[in-house]
Scaffold this active site. Structure first.
Site, PDB file in Angstrom:
ATOM      1  N   LYS A 279       0.569  -1.261   0.063  1.00 45.49           N
ATOM      2  CA  LYS A 279      -0.323  -0.001   0.074  1.00 45.49           C
ATOM      3  C   LYS A 279       1.277   1.508  -0.393  1.00 45.49           C
ATOM      4  CE  LYS A 279      -4.303   1.577   1.845  1.00 45.49           C
ATOM      5  NZ  LYS A 279      -5.550   1.263   2.534  1.00 45.49           N
ATOM      6  N   GLU A 364     -20.205  -4.471   9.432  1.00 43.97           N
ATOM      7  CA  GLU A 364     -20.718  -3.387  10.563  1.00 43.97           C
ATOM      8  C   GLU A 364     -21.963  -4.208  11.168  1.00 43.97           C
ATOM      9  OE1 GLU A 364     -19.292  -3.052   7.535  1.00 43.97           O
ATOM     10  OE2 GLU A 364     -18.611  -0.970   7.505  1.00 43.97           O
ATOM     11  N   ARG A 392     -25.916  -0.210   6.787  1.00 48.68           N
ATOM     12  CA  ARG A 392     -24.943  -2.130   6.731  1.00 48.68           C
ATOM     13  C   ARG A 392     -25.162  -2.848   7.712  1.00 48.68           C
ATOM     14  NH1 ARG A 392     -20.413  -4.457   2.532  1.00 48.68           N
ATOM     15  NH2 ARG A 392     -22.054  -3.607   1.123  1.00 48.68           N
TER      16      ARG A 392
HETATM   17  C1  LIG Z   1     -19.065  -1.213   4.091  1.00 55.80           C
HETATM   18  C2  LIG Z   1     -18.326  -0.498   4.627  1.00 55.80           C
HETATM   19  N1  LIG Z   1     -17.015  -0.382   5.430  1.00 55.80           N
HETATM   20  C3  LIG Z   1     -16.053   0.560   5.303  1.00 55.80           C
HETATM   21  C4  LIG Z   1     -15.320   1.479   4.115  1.00 55.80           C
HETATM   22  C5  LIG Z   1     -14.853   2.566   4.472  1.00 55.80           C
HETATM   23  N2  LIG Z   1     -13.240   2.106   3.516  1.00 55.80           N
HETATM   24  C6  LIG Z   1     -12.901   2.067   2.500  1.00 55.80           C
HETATM   25  S1  LIG Z   1     -11.413   1.550   2.051  1.00 55.80           S
HETATM   26  C7  LIG Z   1     -11.801  -0.007   2.751  1.00 55.80           C
HETATM   27  C8  LIG Z   1     -10.474  -0.680   3.750  1.00 55.80           C
HETATM   28  C9  LIG Z   1     -10.020  -1.215   2.330  1.00 55.80           C
HETATM   29  O1  LIG Z   1      -9.360  -1.789   2.970  1.00 55.80           O
HETATM   30  P1  LIG Z   1      -8.964  -2.569   1.626  1.00 55.80           P
HETATM   31  O2  LIG Z   1     -10.304  -3.761   0.768  1.00 55.80           O
HETATM   32  O3  LIG Z   1      -7.912  -4.193   2.041  1.00 55.80           O
HETATM   33  O4  LIG Z   1      -8.161  -2.117   0.673  1.00 55.80           O
HETATM   34  P2  LIG Z   1      -6.401  -0.865   0.136  1.00 55.80           P
HETATM   35  O5  LIG Z   1      -6.917   0.399   0.674  1.00 55.80           O
HETATM   36  O6  LIG Z   1      -6.132  -1.677   1.440  1.00 55.80           O
HETATM   37  O7  LIG Z   1      -6.662  -1.155  -1.236  1.00 55.80           O
HETATM   38  C10 LIG Z   1     -12.955   1.061   4.289  1.00 55.80           C
HETATM   39  C11 LIG Z   1     -12.835   0.634   5.727  1.00 55.80           C
HETATM   40  C12 LIG Z   1     -16.635   0.545   3.354  1.00 55.80           C
HETATM   41  N3  LIG Z   1     -16.154   1.838   2.089  1.00 55.80           N
HETATM   42  N4  LIG Z   1     -17.948   0.352   3.365  1.00 55.80           N
END
Ligand SMILES: Cc1ncc(C[n+]2csc(CCOP(=O)(O)OP(=O)(O)O)c2C)c(N)n1
Length: 617
Positions: A279, A364, A392
């Site tokens: 990342k 959630e 959610r």
């Molecule tokens: C249902 C929901 N909860 C929380 C989020 C907030 N959120 C956006 S990106 C993220 C992290 C995603 O991690 P990952 O899938 O590993 O992607 P990365 O950014 O590490 O590449 C979160 C918690 C969201 N988009 N949707």
């Protein structure tokens, strides 16, 4: 450097036709451009830096839009946008009228699925794949999902269904060990073990070997010792679910990625390709602190300094301090958050009281049921969650927390319109959906001091309570020395004869300014802050209906099913105007731009009120 490629061919075509070394240069060029673009607009920098090669390789091998690429969450699709004809528009990213920060079908035929909330890509991809099979078509379907998004229940539901579907479907697992914060849970541990074991799948030969091994290998497992060994193999968990697992693959090695994607094309079964990425890759500050650079405002790409003026104190920071103080004072208090430690202000509490902060993963539903269990055991859980993501867990809040009348506090952050993230992230529906839940109390503070009082009030309640507050700066209030005896009764901020405004805490500044504007036009306005949006103050409302001929409700939420709609339904002889966000999806833009467009700034509220008062019919 792109010597064999004519200058005028599109980036998309270049990616398909150039040699491997040119492709590598192109990826670097895109990465540099991405940093410069996001430095101007802000956005999800670290996630996108980590998927540069992955995206280039996907577009090299697959044939979008015929082949469907579905991005989970969609926050990592910037390079995809650049490749598919939107490179020149990146300066408008996340701005009013500009490119969305997430895939949008209305923007491009290459955006196969509108996303924004996590965990849904495999389900949508499986739907696409099933439809393809029914229609007898032959396109590929690819879901790209992060290890963070994979922690959500819906992703597991989809893996469960897809693994036994026997259909051709490619899941690319982009594993960078991070959600927004370091990823959590058993699956994260399993992936970590695979990463630590070292060594990447060597393409072609490795793919062939993996393909040969799978079914025969499983049959060969005779002893418990063999089975145990198998369970420790990379990807065993996915294999057991019915996927053919390939990996781990170096997610920054373009040649390897292209070779693997090429090899799995046309396989008549669900496959999962496990890519290891970094990342923030290629921008040292983001590599060093991917959490900070997950989502950023504009910054100076040379110094990495923030160039936006920071809010002096945000609502999330205020909440973070308050919960920490309360938790030190009362051992029963603990915090639960679905993967939003940093965003909801819980970082200090996580550091200082790590055993009392639970990161549930992007889950959630689990977070809320888990909090219900804590509450039933005598603890005082506070679920810190963004309004949009609480959606959610609607059912868990209703049929588990509210039905059992459990003392769970919901700290509903980012309530109201949030701005640049657009439709999928606006927190304007929580008043509507929480209002329909028996036993629920909904509070809306106007400043930091009132958040403190309301948190104390909520923690002492014998049932569920949601405290909703917006994104951004929390106004400073006057310290309430008696916060323990606080009762959220309506409070008068201004008296007047012609009309009474009933406001939620988030809209109060605009309402007070609107009242001043109206006063200068000789409209005498009373302003009351409702504070508690459910249950409604019935006596007070009866007083309003008998005392004024006109009532105007204002809320930082959708007017459909909002607090105003519930107030209007109670009136008999009085005229009521409801002001709030329209019953529509609200696009991206700054909060002040959106307030202006939708008439929710002071001038807009004043204008709507004048029209309402003039229209006496
Ligand atoms: C249902 C929901 N909860 C929380 C989020 C907030 N959120 C956006 S990106 C993220 C992290 C995603 O991690 P990952 O899938 O590993 O992607 P990365 O950014 O590490 O590449 C979160 C918690 C969201 N988009 N949707």
């Amino acid at each position: 450097m792109m010597n064999d490629i004519p200058e005028d061919i599109t980036l998309y075509e270049k990616i398909k036709t150039c040699g491997m070394s040119e492709l590598e240069l192109l990826a670097e060029e895109l990465r540099d451009e991405l940093i410069d673009d996001v430095a101007k607009t802000g956005g999800h920098l670290a996630s996108n830096l980590g998927t540069v090669e992955l995206t280039v390789a996907l577009h090299r091998v697959f044939d979008s839009p015929k082949d469907k690429i579905i991005w989970d969450v969609g926050h990592q699709a910037y390079i995809h946008k650049m490749i598919t004809g939107r490179r020149e528009q990146m300066g408008s990213l996340r701005q009013l009228g500009g490119l969305s920060g997430f895939p949008k079908r209305r923007e491009s035929e290459h955006d196969a699925y509108d996303s924004g909330h996590s965990g849904t890509s495999i389900s949508a991809a499986l739907g696409y794949a099933a439809a393809r099979d029914i229609k007898g078509e032959d396109n590929e379907v690819i879901a790209v999902i992060g290890d963070g998004a994979m922690t959500g229940g819906v992703a597991f539901e989809a893996l469960n269904a897809a693994g036994s579907s026997h259909t051709s479907l490619i899941v690319v697992l982009n594993d960078n060990a991070m959600s927004i914060s370091p990823n959590v849970g058993g699956l994260a541990r399993h992936l970590q073990r695979v990463r630590r074991a070292g060594g990447y799948l060597k393409f072609k030969s490795g793919v062939k070997k993996a393909l040969k091994e799978s079914p025969k290998f499983l049959k060969k497992l005779s002893s418990a010792r063999d089975a145990l060994k198998y369970a420790l193999l990379p990807g065993a968990v996915f294999e057991e679910l019915g996927f053919k697992y390939f990996g781990p693959v170096d997610g920054h090695d373009l040649e390897a990625l292209c070779a693997i994607f090429e090899s799995v094309k046309k396989l008549d079964r669900p496959v999962l390709i496990h890519c290891i990425t970094k990342k923030g890759k290629g921008f040292a500050p983001a590599e060093a602190n991917p959490e900070k650079y997950h989502g950023v405002g504009p910054f100076d790409p040379k110094t990495a300094d923030d160039v936006t003026v920071r809010d002096p104190q945000t609502w999330s920071e205020v909440f973070g301090k308050l919960i920490l103080e309360r938790a030190f004072a009362d051992k029963r208090i603990c915090a639960v958050t679905p993967s939003m430690i940093e965003g909801t202000g819980l970082s200090s509490m996580k550091q200082q009281l790590p055993d009392r902060v639970f990161d549930a993963g992007i889950a959630e539903q689990h977070a809320v049921s888990f909090a219900a269990g804590l509450a039933l055991s005598g603890l005082r859980p506070v679920v810190a969650v963004y309004s949009t993501f609480l959606q959610r867990a609607y059912d868990q809040v209703l049929t588990e927390v509210c039905l059992q009348k459990l003392p769970v506090v919901f700290a509903v952050d980012r309530a109201g319109v949030v701005g640049a993230d657009g439709e999928t992230h606006q927190g304007i529906y929580d008043i509507g959906f929480l209002s329909g839940m028996p036993n629920m109390t909904i509070l809306s503070p106007r400043d930091d001091q009132e958040l403190a009082s309301m948190l104390d009030y909520a923690l002492a309640l014998d049932g569920p309570c949601a405290i909703r507050y917006p994104r951004g700066r929390a106004p400073r209030g006057v310290r309430n020395e008696n916060s323990k005896s606080y009762v959220p009764a309506p409070q008068c901020f201004r008296d007047g004869m012609d009309v009474v405004f009933l406001s939620d805490g988030g809209s109060l500044p605009q309402v007070l300014d609107a009242a001043s504007l109206l006063e200068s036009r000789r409209v005498s306005c009373a302003v009351w802050d409702l504070k508690q949006l459910k249950p409604l103050p019935e006596h007070f409302l009866s007083y309003c209906f008998s005392h004024w001929h006109a009532v105007v409700t204002v809320e930082d939420g959708s007017v459909a099913n909002g607090v105003g709609a519930r107030i209007a339904a109670r009136q008999k002889d009085c005229r009521v105007l409801n002001i709030g966000w329209p019953d529509a999806f609200i696009e991206q833009g700054s909060v002040s731009q959106l307030r202006k467009i939708y008439g929710l700034d002071a001038a807009g509220i004043a204008l709507k009120t004048v029209r309402f008062l003039e229209d006496k019919a």
